[in-house]
Design an enzyme around this catalytic site. Structure first.
Site, mmCIF file in Angstrom:
data_model
loop_
_atom_site.group_PDB
_atom_site.id
_atom_site.type_symbol
_atom_site.label_atom_id
_atom_site.label_comp_id
_atom_site.label_asym_id
_atom_site.label_seq_id
_atom_site.Cartn_x
_atom_site.Cartn_y
_atom_site.Cartn_z
ATOM 1 N N GLU A 126 0.915 -1.103 -0.170
ATOM 2 C CA GLU A 126 0.018 0.335 0.384
ATOM 3 C C GLU A 126 0.476 1.258 0.374
ATOM 4 O O GLU A 126 1.973 1.490 0.946
ATOM 5 C CB GLU A 126 -0.878 -0.163 1.183
ATOM 6 C CG GLU A 126 -2.433 0.086 1.424
ATOM 7 C CD GLU A 126 -3.316 -0.391 -0.275
ATOM 8 O OE1 GLU A 126 -2.846 -0.357 -0.823
ATOM 9 O OE2 GLU A 126 -3.995 -1.612 0.322
ATOM 10 N N ASP B 137 2.889 2.742 -4.709
ATOM 11 C CA ASP B 137 2.503 1.832 -6.897
ATOM 12 C C ASP B 137 3.196 4.098 -7.100
ATOM 13 O O ASP B 137 4.370 3.448 -7.964
ATOM 14 C CB ASP B 137 1.396 2.475 -7.272
ATOM 15 C CG ASP B 137 0.167 3.588 -6.685
ATOM 16 O OD1 ASP B 137 0.616 3.697 -5.510
ATOM 17 O OD2 ASP B 137 -0.803 3.449 -7.180
ATOM 18 N N GLY C 75 -16.389 4.947 -2.606
ATOM 19 C CA GLY C 75 -15.877 5.226 -1.082
ATOM 20 C C GLY C 75 -15.340 4.288 -0.266
ATOM 21 O O GLY C 75 -14.834 4.752 1.279
ATOM 22 N N LEU D 250 -12.340 0.182 -2.170
ATOM 23 C CA LEU D 250 -12.743 -1.035 -3.048
ATOM 24 C C LEU D 250 -12.098 -0.779 -4.984
ATOM 25 O O LEU D 250 -12.162 -0.988 -5.287
ATOM 26 C CB LEU D 250 -13.781 -1.642 -3.240
ATOM 27 C CG LEU D 250 -14.004 -2.069 -1.794
ATOM 28 C CD1 LEU D 250 -15.170 -3.482 -2.232
ATOM 29 C CD2 LEU D 250 -12.984 -3.161 -1.102
ATOM 30 N N SER D 251 -12.012 0.803 -4.649
ATOM 31 C CA SER D 251 -11.584 1.360 -6.049
ATOM 32 C C SER D 251 -12.710 1.545 -7.430
ATOM 33 O O SER D 251 -13.065 0.664 -8.409
ATOM 34 C CB SER D 251 -10.110 0.063 -6.743
ATOM 35 O OG SER D 251 -9.724 1.432 -6.786
ATOM 36 N N ASP E 148 -5.165 0.806 -9.192
ATOM 37 C CA ASP E 148 -6.256 0.043 -9.292
ATOM 38 C C ASP E 148 -7.459 -0.401 -10.909
ATOM 39 O O ASP E 148 -7.642 -1.346 -11.207
ATOM 40 C CB ASP E 148 -7.555 1.582 -8.563
ATOM 41 C CG ASP E 148 -6.676 1.805 -7.301
ATOM 42 O OD1 ASP E 148 -6.096 1.240 -6.350
ATOM 43 O OD2 ASP E 148 -6.966 3.384 -7.353
ATOM 44 N N TYR F 35 -3.911 11.749 0.851
ATOM 45 C CA TYR F 35 -3.561 10.941 0.563
ATOM 46 C C TYR F 35 -2.798 12.159 -0.698
ATOM 47 O O TYR F 35 -0.937 11.595 -0.304
ATOM 48 C CB TYR F 35 -4.679 10.944 -0.572
ATOM 49 C CG TYR F 35 -4.177 9.150 -1.712
ATOM 50 C CD1 TYR F 35 -3.676 8.337 -1.278
ATOM 51 C CD2 TYR F 35 -3.723 10.052 -2.979
ATOM 52 C CE1 TYR F 35 -2.902 7.722 -2.529
ATOM 53 C CE2 TYR F 35 -2.718 9.468 -4.065
ATOM 54 C CZ TYR F 35 -3.058 8.245 -3.704
ATOM 55 O OH TYR F 35 -2.244 7.345 -4.627
HETATM 56 C C1 GLA Z 1 -5.136 4.634 -3.630
HETATM 57 C C2 GLA Z 1 -4.626 4.938 -4.773
HETATM 58 C C3 GLA Z 1 -3.845 4.127 -5.402
HETATM 59 C C4 GLA Z 1 -2.407 3.797 -4.489
HETATM 60 C C5 GLA Z 1 -3.931 3.532 -3.126
HETATM 61 C C6 GLA Z 1 -2.091 2.807 -1.751
HETATM 62 O O1 GLA Z 1 -5.975 3.510 -3.756
HETATM 63 O O2 GLA Z 1 -6.211 5.067 -6.273
HETATM 64 O O3 GLA Z 1 -3.043 4.076 -6.484
HETATM 65 O O4 GLA Z 1 -1.938 5.162 -4.325
HETATM 66 O O5 GLA Z 1 -4.259 4.068 -2.932
HETATM 67 O O6 GLA Z 1 -1.907 2.165 -1.633
#
Ligand code: GLA
Length: 357
Positions: A19, A22, A110, A113-114, A168, A218
């Site tokens: 985590e 990336d 939110g 889970l993308s 993601d 973030y």
């Molecule tokens: C979110 C971002 C990803 C990654 C994660 C943390 O999901 O979209 O690109 O940075 O956080 O690992």
């Protein structure tokens, strides 16, 4: 003759481990989940004045949007993703048609889970397929998929305001059943890793706290990593030396420590999976969570409570997933260990694809 109707599906993702690595050119081990977003598109005739419109309907929200294909303007919420994806596809030279889009899905927004990557990728596939001659079925090659992941990341960065990496989108585009993906973000090499779970289960628990990447810390974490690189004189934290990291000031030292140790945990998780050592994988999940909480500082009381619930229920390991600051927790549960109330089992499923008409 282009298609008149198409449907495309793109999955959300769970990141097993790796985590906030990336955008630091590190390693991660995500998998696509079976839940995702479906976009049904049909071609519309141009308006009497020649303008080509896009009509979008978010079925689960009961909301709609309409804009000119040639010049989408910025918007907020889900509309920003749709307009941004159309604009970036146009800019990249894909032949798009005026279209009506119906969006539906089963990834909670939110929840970490993308759902946003699933939305962007499903829109891309549907719009590209709609505009391509029959049998187009884009994207066909790994290089095309990687380019699409980059295009979707530009949507997040420039239209939504979240400076996310490629985790993601790559997971959604390259996922495969029963498989996790070991991604090296320096080379963008993706290696499938079998996920031999047997009687074990992976499940997510929603912390109940919604997160928005654009407004959470973030972007601040990304800026901290960039600052750490400047001070260390390296292009990315992947190149940083662990001894040099110890000389960084206060929070930057902690952020860099997390990234270096998390890359190692991804390697260790691959080793554990290959040895079928699921208790060992559980310990790595716990170590990842402790690092995300204590070094990277992206946990919250609601996430801590969700991790506690998973562990109290007997999970072999649990950790926050995604960006943090809310969203979900992933737990690894051994055979016959009950899942806590409200947990939903997740399984690695196929990557994004065109379903047909
Ligand atoms: C979110 C971002 C990803 C990654 C994660 C943390 O999901 O979209 O690109 O940075 O956080 O690992």
């Amino acid at each position: 003759m282009p298609h008149e109707h198409v449907r495309a599906f793109a999955p959300g993702r769970v990141n097993l481990i790796g985590e906030h690595t990336d955008y630091n050119q590190g390693l991660a081990l995500p998998f696509a989940i079976t839940e995702g977003v479906t976009v049904r598109a049909h071609a519309l005739a141009p308006q009497a004045d020649g303008r080509r419109l896009v009509e979008a309907h978010a079925a689960d929200l009961g909301e709609s949007d309409e804009f000119a294909l040639a010049e989408p303007r910025p918007a907020r919420g889900w509309r920003a993703f749709v307009r941004g994806t159309v604009a970036e596809l146009e800019r990249a030279g894909y032949p798009l048609l005026a279209a009506s889009l119906r969006i539906s899905g089963d990834v909670p927004p939110g929840a970490g889970l993308s759902s946003s990557a699933a939305l962007e990728v499903a829109l891309c596939l549907a719009l590209i397929e709609l505009g391509s001659p029959r049998g187009g079925s884009a994207p066909r090659t790994d290089a095309e998929r990687t380019d699409l992941a980059r295009l979707c990341a530009r949507v997040e960065n420039e239209w939504v305001g979240a400076r996310t990496g490629l985790l993601d989108q790559l997971a959604s585009l390259f996922g495969a059943a029963d498989t996790a993906l070991r991604i090296d973000f320096t080379t963008l090499e993706i290696e499938p890793e079998a996920l031999p779970l047997g009687d074990w289960r992976l499940a997510v628990l929603d912390s109940g706290e919604r997160h928005s990447l654009a407004s959470s810390g973030y972007n601040e974490r990304r800026a901290e990593c960039a600052r750490a690189c400047e001070l260390l004189g390296v292009a990315s934290l992947r190149e940083a030396d662990a001894r040099d990291v110890e000389r960084l000031p206060g929070p930057l030292r902690l952020r860099a420590r997390h990234v270096l140790s998390e890359n190692q945990r991804v390697q260790d998780a691959v080793t554990a999976l290959r040895a079928n050592d699921l208790p060992g994988l559980g310990e790595l999940l716990n170590a990842s969570h402790a690092s995300l909480r204590d070094q990277y500082a992206v946990s919250t009381p609601a996430l801590e409570a969700a991790v506690e619930r998973a562990l109290a229920s007997g999970a072999a390991g649990a950790r926050l997933i995604g960006g943090g600051f809310g969203g979900s927790v992933l737990g690894l549960f051994g055979p016959s260990v009950p899942l806590p109330a409200g947990a939903r089992e997740v399984r690695p499923g196929p990557g994004a694809h065109v379903i047909g008409e």
